[in-house]
Design an enzyme around this catalytic site. Structure first.
Site, PDB file in Angstrom:
ATOM      1  N   HIS A 191     -34.863  15.143  54.764  1.00 22.25           N
ATOM      2  CA  HIS A 191     -36.180  14.776  54.247  1.00 22.25           C
ATOM      3  C   HIS A 191     -36.981  13.965  55.253  1.00 22.25           C
ATOM      4  CE1 HIS A 191     -34.872  15.386  49.855  1.00 22.25           C
ATOM      5  NE2 HIS A 191     -35.457  16.443  50.357  1.00 22.25           N
ATOM      6  N   GLU A 433     -34.091  41.730  61.008  1.00 22.60           N
ATOM      7  CA  GLU A 433     -33.373  40.635  61.673  1.00 22.60           C
ATOM      8  C   GLU A 433     -31.886  40.928  61.819  1.00 22.60           C
ATOM      9  OE1 GLU A 433     -34.649  37.002  59.739  1.00 22.60           O
ATOM     10  OE2 GLU A 433     -34.411  37.835  57.747  1.00 22.60           O
ATOM     11  N   ASP A 457     -33.038  35.364  63.818  1.00 19.44           N
ATOM     12  CA  ASP A 457     -31.790  35.939  63.324  1.00 19.44           C
ATOM     13  C   ASP A 457     -31.402  37.188  64.105  1.00 19.44           C
ATOM     14  OD1 ASP A 457     -30.584  34.356  61.303  1.00 19.44           O
ATOM     15  OD2 ASP A 457     -32.323  34.753  60.037  1.00 19.44           O
ATOM     16  N   CYS A 504     -42.379  37.465  63.765  1.00 18.79           N
ATOM     17  CA  CYS A 504     -42.604  36.129  63.201  1.00 18.79           C
ATOM     18  C   CYS A 504     -41.540  35.116  63.596  1.00 18.79           C
ATOM     19  CB  CYS A 504     -42.722  36.200  61.677  1.00 18.79           C
ATOM     20  SG  CYS A 504     -41.201  36.685  60.869  1.00 18.79           S
TER      21      CYS A 504
HETATM   22  C1  PEP Z   1     -36.150  34.708  61.881  1.00 16.60           C
HETATM   23  O1  PEP Z   1     -34.968  34.842  61.592  1.00 16.60           O
HETATM   24  O2  PEP Z   1     -36.622  34.976  63.012  1.00 16.60           O
HETATM   25  C2  PEP Z   1     -37.093  34.170  60.895  1.00 16.60           C
HETATM   26  C3  PEP Z   1     -38.396  34.168  61.130  1.00 16.60           C
HETATM   27  O3  PEP Z   1     -36.603  33.661  59.745  1.00 16.60           O
HETATM   28  P1  PEP Z   1     -35.852  32.231  59.657  1.00 16.60           P
HETATM   29  O4  PEP Z   1     -36.080  31.507  60.965  1.00 16.60           O
HETATM   30  O5  PEP Z   1     -36.454  31.534  58.508  1.00 16.60           O
HETATM   31  O6  PEP Z   1     -34.432  32.645  59.457  1.00 16.60           O
HETATM   32 MG    MG Z   2     -34.323  34.775  59.542  1.00 17.23          MG
END
Ligand code: PEP
Ligand code: MG
Length: 581
Positions: A191, A433, A457, A504
């Site tokens: 937190h 991913e 990922d 992303c």
């Molecule tokens: C990723 O795995 O690249 C992703 C955007 O999701 P997270 O980082 O939340 O696992």
């Molecule tokens: Mg991810």
């Protein structure tokens, strides 16, 4: 000069004299009160509880106003803990039956509770122990057993060094004087880290023991970008960081002028630049930084920041707020990505030996329909208010995707029958991913409206490297040629099938890597809001041909290290303004 490495939890640079806080918790002597005075002692405790409750409620309101309701909820949860009837029964028993002093009882009960939480094999519950210690500290202060930390009456700028900073201490840091902080303990998901980020205070946590060797007033540099803390820097280092701080400030100033300009290469190729968010209140910084939309809303943070399981209404309120505040821009909601390192308060899965290969993400949602259904209902209800798109994380097989889509349809039918306002004709996408999904992507594209590559990922599963393990961090490279080949394949399949594709993962937030992705054919990037202006600047400084040349060269290189060095060189040539030394 001493240089220490910790975990960067909130970016930026802070330089200032150290304010070293009490290095450890409190040890209250075992004091007893006369039996006849036990009621009086208990009344003193009740008074202290009321005062602390008032302060926590003020923290909640003030933090909600600055950093949003979800951050403020941290204090709502503390308030709940403070009023826990079991806690009061135990304190009452110790004071009335064992004649312990209120301070001693508070110290024992809350310390033991915090220690028990800390020992649980669950990082999130361990983080919660800090909330318990926070309450303990405040009660002891009100009972006159400890003096206040010297944080309230600051008169000059400072950098705070502490063994640990509780969420309320962090929220109460006077930002006119405190320019950053670092702590010996703590992890990125705690937190305290969340509050620091919400307040945009540069911070490094989890450094390990070090503050015993630091004196109040020693000059300290906090590099929240790299997770480095420097104590008593030599002149050269100090000059370097002072320059960096100035450069950072003037660069942000200049980049803010790009806000209303499109993400577009110098020769006119449009690149959509969206933002990744974890909390609804972040929409403000997305708009401020000129995001084209939200490309990844990590909805699981609603779970991670609250003690109670969020209801359908909680989901609905959060999503409606985001879509309303984004004023017509698209919002891509990623359904719950819980499990592995992201566990809520109620364990959703049994202990697993390999949680990253276990019941996480979409797998967990599909096995816990009580969890998943309310979220999907809230998504469709909020979609009635704007451009919401939904995507499923960690899709590995076609069956999972079909099951998730089917559930979405069922939920829409339920809403229709119940006469509740909703919209179901929303675009449905999947995150790419897992290498298996890339290999089978030509089959998936027929069943989704869009794709979003999660490079964090994808790199983890392609390279068999735990993304949060410091011992193999050198192997965790999103620019590894193997990962790049998988991304290239995604672009190819997306182009052939006319399926919109975004990236992303964190990779797209580094300007040099963003240029590579664009050269590979990616036209949608989603990045954390604070990094968006830099990525936009890079895009607007190059031509598409230059990006394609970068990609062509990179695809012939064999090692992540060489690729990174080459990309860095190209960025220095093409957008020197962005290169921080
Ligand atoms: C990723 O795995 O690249 C992703 C955007 O999701 P997270 O980082 O939340 O696992
Ligand atoms: Mg991810």
């Amino acid at each position: 000069m001493v240089e220490l490495q910790g975990i960067p939890v909130s970016p930026g640079v802070a330089i200032g004299p150290a304010l070293v806080l009490d290095p450890d918790g409190y040890r209250i002597p075992r004091v007893f009160v006369a039996a006849a005075k036990a009621d009086e002692e208990y009344a003193r405790l009740r008074e202290a509880v009321d005062l602390v409750a008032k302060r926590i409620a003020d923290n909640r309101d003030e933090t909600s106003a600055v950093a949003g309701d979800l951050t403020g909820d941290i204090f709502a949860a503390q308030l709940q803990m403070l009023h826990d009837p079991r806690l009061h029964a135990e304190l009452g028993r110790r004071i009335r039956s064992q004649n312990q002093s209120a301070a001693y009882a508070v110290n024992r009960v809350l310390h033991d509770f915090a220690a028990a939480l800390k020992q649980l094999d669950n990082p999130l519950l361990a983080e919660r122990s800090q909330d318990v210690l926070d309450i303990e500290k405040q009660l002891l202060f009100e009972l006159g057993a400890v003096s206040a930390q010297p944080l309230s009456d600051l008169t000059h700028t400072t950098v705070v060094l502490a063994h640990n900073l509780t969420p309320s201490e962090t929220a109460n840091l006077d930002r006119n004087f405190v320019h950053g902080f670092c702590t010996e303990t703590g992890g990125p998901g705690g937190h305290t880290a969340i509050v620091a980020k919400g307040l945009e205070l540069p911070a490094v946590v989890g450094i390990g023991n070090f503050i015993e060797d630091v004196n109040n007033g020693d000059t300290v540099i906090i590099d929240g970008d790299r997770g480095i803390v420097i104590i008593s820097p030599d002149e050269e280092t100090l000059a370097h960081y002072t320059r960096r701080l100035e450069e950072r400030n003037s660069l942000s100033q200049r980049l803010s002028q790009l806000r209303d300009l499109p993400g577009e290469t110098a020769d006119g190729t449009r690149i959509r630049l969206s933002a990744n968010i974890e909390f609804p209140h972040e929409t403000e910084s997305c708009i401020e930084r000129g995001a084209d939309g939200i490309g990844l809303y990590r909805t699981e943070f609603l779970y991670l920041s609250s003690l109670d399981e969020p209801s359908e209404e909680d989901h609905y309120q959060a999503y409606s707020q985001v879509v309303r505040e984004m004023k017509g821009r698209p919002v891509v909601l990623r359904t719950l990505d819980l499990g592995a390192d992201k566990m809520g308060h109620r364990p959703l899965a049994e202990h697993e030996h390999n949680p990253f290969l276990g019941l996480r993400s979409i797998r967990l949602s599909l096995r816990n329909l009580d969890l998943f259904r309310p979220q999907l209902r809230a998504v469709l209800r909020a979609a009635a208010h704007g451009d919401i798109r939904v995507m499923f994380p960690l899709i590995t097989t076609i069956a999972e995707l079909r099951q998730a889509r089917m559930l979405l349809n069922l939920v829409a039918e339920d809403l229709k029958e119940e006469g509740i306002e909703y919209r179901s004709d929303i675009p449905v996408g999947m995150m790419v991913e897992v290498p298996a999904a890339v290999v089978m992507l030509d089959k998936f594209v027929g069943e989704v409206d869009f794709l979003s590559i999660g490079t964090n990922d994808l790199a983890q599963y392609t390279l068999a490297v735990d993304r949060s393990n410091e011992y193999v961090a050198d192997l965790y490279q999103s620019c590894d040629p193997a990962v790049l080949r998988l991304i290239a394949r995604c672009v190819e399949v997306a182009d052939q099938s006319n399926t919109p594709l975004a990236v992303c993962g964190e990779m797209s937030s580094k300007p040099s890597r963003a240029l590579l992705l664009i050269g590979m054919g990616v036209r949608n990037l989603s990045v954390p809001p604070s990094t968006l202006p830099r990525v936009k600047k890079a895009i607007r400084s190059v031509t598409i041909t230059q990006c394609q040349e970068i990609a062509a060269r990179v695809m012939n290189l064999e090692a992540a290290r060489d690729i990174d060095m080459y990309l860095q060189d190209r960025l220095e040539d093409l957008v020197p303004e962005l290169v921080v030394s």
